[in-house]
Design a protein around this motif. Structure first.
Motif, PDB file in Angstrom:
ATOM      1  N   UNK A 130      -9.494   5.012  -7.959  1.00  0.00           N
ATOM      2  CA  UNK A 130      -8.835   5.044  -6.643  1.00  0.00           C
ATOM      3  C   UNK A 130      -7.865   3.871  -6.489  1.00  0.00           C
ATOM      4  N   UNK A 131      -6.644   4.157  -6.075  1.00  0.00           N
ATOM      5  CA  UNK A 131      -5.615   3.112  -5.996  1.00  0.00           C
ATOM      6  C   UNK A 131      -4.838   3.213  -4.695  1.00  0.00           C
ATOM      7  N   UNK A 132      -4.200   2.095  -4.336  1.00  0.00           N
ATOM      8  CA  UNK A 132      -3.177   2.037  -3.298  1.00  0.00           C
ATOM      9  C   UNK A 132      -1.816   1.852  -3.972  1.00  0.00           C
ATOM     10  N   UNK A 133      -0.783   2.392  -3.337  1.00  0.00           N
ATOM     11  CA  UNK A 133       0.596   2.105  -3.715  1.00  0.00           C
ATOM     12  C   UNK A 133       1.212   1.269  -2.609  1.00  0.00           C
ATOM     13  N   UNK A 134       1.785   0.132  -2.959  1.00  0.00           N
ATOM     14  CA  UNK A 134       2.441  -0.733  -1.982  1.00  0.00           C
ATOM     15  C   UNK A 134       3.894  -0.282  -1.845  1.00  0.00           C
ATOM     16  N   UNK A 135       4.276   0.117  -0.644  1.00  0.00           N
ATOM     17  CA  UNK A 135       5.647   0.541  -0.393  1.00  0.00           C
ATOM     18  C   UNK A 135       5.721   2.015  -0.041  1.00  0.00           C
ATOM     19  N   UNK A 158      -4.391   8.561  -5.959  1.00  0.00           N
ATOM     20  CA  UNK A 158      -3.742   7.730  -4.942  1.00  0.00           C
ATOM     21  C   UNK A 158      -4.414   8.006  -3.603  1.00  0.00           C
ATOM     22  N   UNK A 159      -5.128   7.019  -3.096  1.00  0.00           N
ATOM     23  CA  UNK A 159      -5.855   7.162  -1.835  1.00  0.00           C
ATOM     24  C   UNK A 159      -4.917   7.004  -0.650  1.00  0.00           C
ATOM     25  N   UNK A 160      -3.946   6.110  -0.772  1.00  0.00           N
ATOM     26  CA  UNK A 160      -3.047   5.889   0.348  1.00  0.00           C
ATOM     27  C   UNK A 160      -1.941   4.924   0.004  1.00  0.00           C
ATOM     28  N   UNK A 161      -0.990   4.816   0.917  1.00  0.00           N
ATOM     29  CA  UNK A 161       0.099   3.843   0.825  1.00  0.00           C
ATOM     30  C   UNK A 161      -0.187   2.685   1.772  1.00  0.00           C
ATOM     31  N   UNK A 162       0.303   1.503   1.389  1.00  0.00           N
ATOM     32  CA  UNK A 162       0.259   0.330   2.259  1.00  0.00           C
ATOM     33  C   UNK A 162       1.691  -0.177   2.379  1.00  0.00           C
TER      34      UNK A 162
END
Length: 486
Positions: A130-135, A158-162
């Motif tokens: 499970x990962x976040x993508x920044x941007x 991809x769990x979500x964006x930050x």
């Protein structure tokens, strides 16, 4: 495709007459169904739609589908009216056929893509990281698509964006939510059990990267950096996540060049770079290739370094004439021959010893390699009518307390003394610590950390100022373009 088109045509009749097709209309269907299939196959074949049955389904494929369906319905209507039957196909059937074609074929293709990407089905993502993508921007959306389509290479979900902008929180990109802002990332990572965070290079300034790492390191979350599209298009990197590098942690924005002024200074001229196999010299050569010199001379005594640099530069800019020469700048006769034969107009002097502790034990070699070499090269530049001479120096030349710093200061003083004696423009550029360059403290720190410490510094109050190798090379070129003699 033929059975699909036949089924769609029948479904259009069935829907139009609520499942009870009158005999006259059934006869019309029987006379036309084969022609409808042939016409649609011809039209969709002309649009080469059969070649698009892959996972790469986009909005433009939908536009082509609508266009193909429209042309095929018009062709069927014309054939029905003027050539094939006396009993016409109802216009409502044609409209239904068009709509079912767009929805049906578009849905099949969308389902194929969803099945391939797998992230829509929970049982496919079990065991994924499970990962976040920044941007939450175009670059982040492109990264999401890449990760979704290459599940065979990267087992990520991809769990979500930050994002920095709180106004984007709650929105969705490609079906993935923007879950929060950077200030909340530690809480969010713990809440969603995130194991990795991916950042595109140049998305965040170094200050925010450092803060992000500080917030997540206690949770055991890895922060990894992907190259930006500018780096990818230059052909110098591949798309593989990497650990955060020291360059990502710099406090400031990268240096930007005044390209027009530099281009006016460099284009069409013959350039010479000494120490070209070194970390700074080789990067100067790479940066110079973005301009249009008539000749680029690379001088170094390292055979291996020159060999690999030549191969690299040929791939970067094969249209720029380069000459890779093996030579020692202390060999006056060899250097004089090079100046006479190639007639350089601009000289970048980067050849020099750099390791301070080693030069403390060998001061005579330091004097010879730094002071004497600079004097001989500057004299040749003055004698051979060189237009500009750029000396690479160091901040250790300021109130020098080491042999290396004293030698660099002596070299600076010498070329300053030539200002009134020559039309050549002599310019000096001083560096601080250049990350990962030869002589930089960073490789020493990295080795000490890898060995478990301690990390040794000159004094607890010591402050060091860093720049990247590309920044250092850019500053040399910029200074050469705008600097005044002396």
């Amino acid at each position: 495709m033929a059975p699909i088109f036949g089924g769609i045509f029948y479904l259009a009749y069935w829907v139009r007459f609520d499942g009870e097709i009158p005999p006259a209309n059934w006869a019309s269907f029987q006379r036309m169904w084969l022609w409808v299939i042939l016409i649609k196959l011809g039209v969709f074949g002309g649009f080469r739609f059969h070649r698009g049955w892959s996972r790469y389904v986009t909005f433009y494929d939908l536009i082509w589908l609508v266009q193909a369906a429209t042309v095929s319905v018009i062709a069927v209507a014309l054939a029905d009216r003027f050539w094939l039957t006396k009993s016409f196909i109802p216009r409502s059937v044609l409209v239904l056929d068009w709509g079912i074609t767009v929805v049906g074929i578009g849905g099949i293709r969308a389902a194929w893509r969803m099945l391939y990407e797998r992230r829509w089905f929970p049982f496919f993502t079990r065991g994924a990281v499970p990962i976040f993508i920044v941007g939450a921007n175009d670059a982040g959306e492109a990264l999401l698509r890449t990760l979704s389509r290459r599940t065979d290479r990267w087992n990520y979900v991809v769990v979500g964006f930050v994002d920095e902008d709180p106004r984007r929180v709650g929105s969705h990109i490609g079906g993935v939510p923007v879950v929060g802002t950077l200030d909340q990332i530690a809480h969010l990572a713990e809440k969603y059990e995130i194991r990795e965070i991916l950042i595109l290079s140049d998305t965040l300034p170094g200050r925010q990267v450092r803060r992000l790492i500080a917030q997540t390191q206690q949770l055991g979350v890895r922060v990894r950096v992907l190259p930006s599209y500018e780096q990818i298009l230059s052909g110098r990197v591949t798309i593989r996540p990497r650990p955060v590098a020291i360059e990502d942690l710099l406090r400031r924005e990268p240096v930007r060049l005044d390209l027009e002024e530099i281009r006016h200074w460099i284009d069409g001229r013959r350039l010479l770079v000494t120490g070209s196999a070194g970390s700074i010299g080789s990067e100067i050569c790479r940066q110079l290739l973005q301009f249009s010199p008539s000749l680029l001379l690379l001088i170094d005594r390292s055979e291996t370094g020159q060999f690999f640099l030549e191969r690299e530069l040929q791939t970067l800019a094969s249209d720029v004439r380069t000459e890779v020469l093996l030579a020692d700048v202390l060999d006056r006769s060899r250097m004089e021959y090079i100046f006479d034969h190639y007639r350089p107009e601009i000289v970048f002097h980067a050849a020099a010893y750099k390791h301070v502790p080693l030069l403390e034990r060998h001061p005579t070699e330091a004097v010879k390699n730094i002071v004497r070499a600079t004097r001989q090269l500057a004299d040749l530049a003055m004698k051979k009518d060189v237009q500009s001479f750029v000396l690479i120096s160091t901040d250790k030349a300021v109130n020098p307390s080491s042999v290396m710093g004293a030698c660099k200061r002596a070299a600076e003083i010498y070329i300053q003394s030539l200002r009134e004696l020559s039309a050549c423009r002599f310019v000096t550029v001083r560096f601080g610590n250049v990350l990962d360059s030869a002589g930089s403290v960073v490789p020493v720190f990295r080795q000490q950390i890898a060995e478990g410490g301690p990390v040794t510094v000159t004094d607890p109050r010591m402050c060091r100022y860093f720049m990247t190798i590309p920044e250092a090379a850019k500053l040399v070129i910029q200074a050469g373009a705008i600097g005044r003699s002396g």
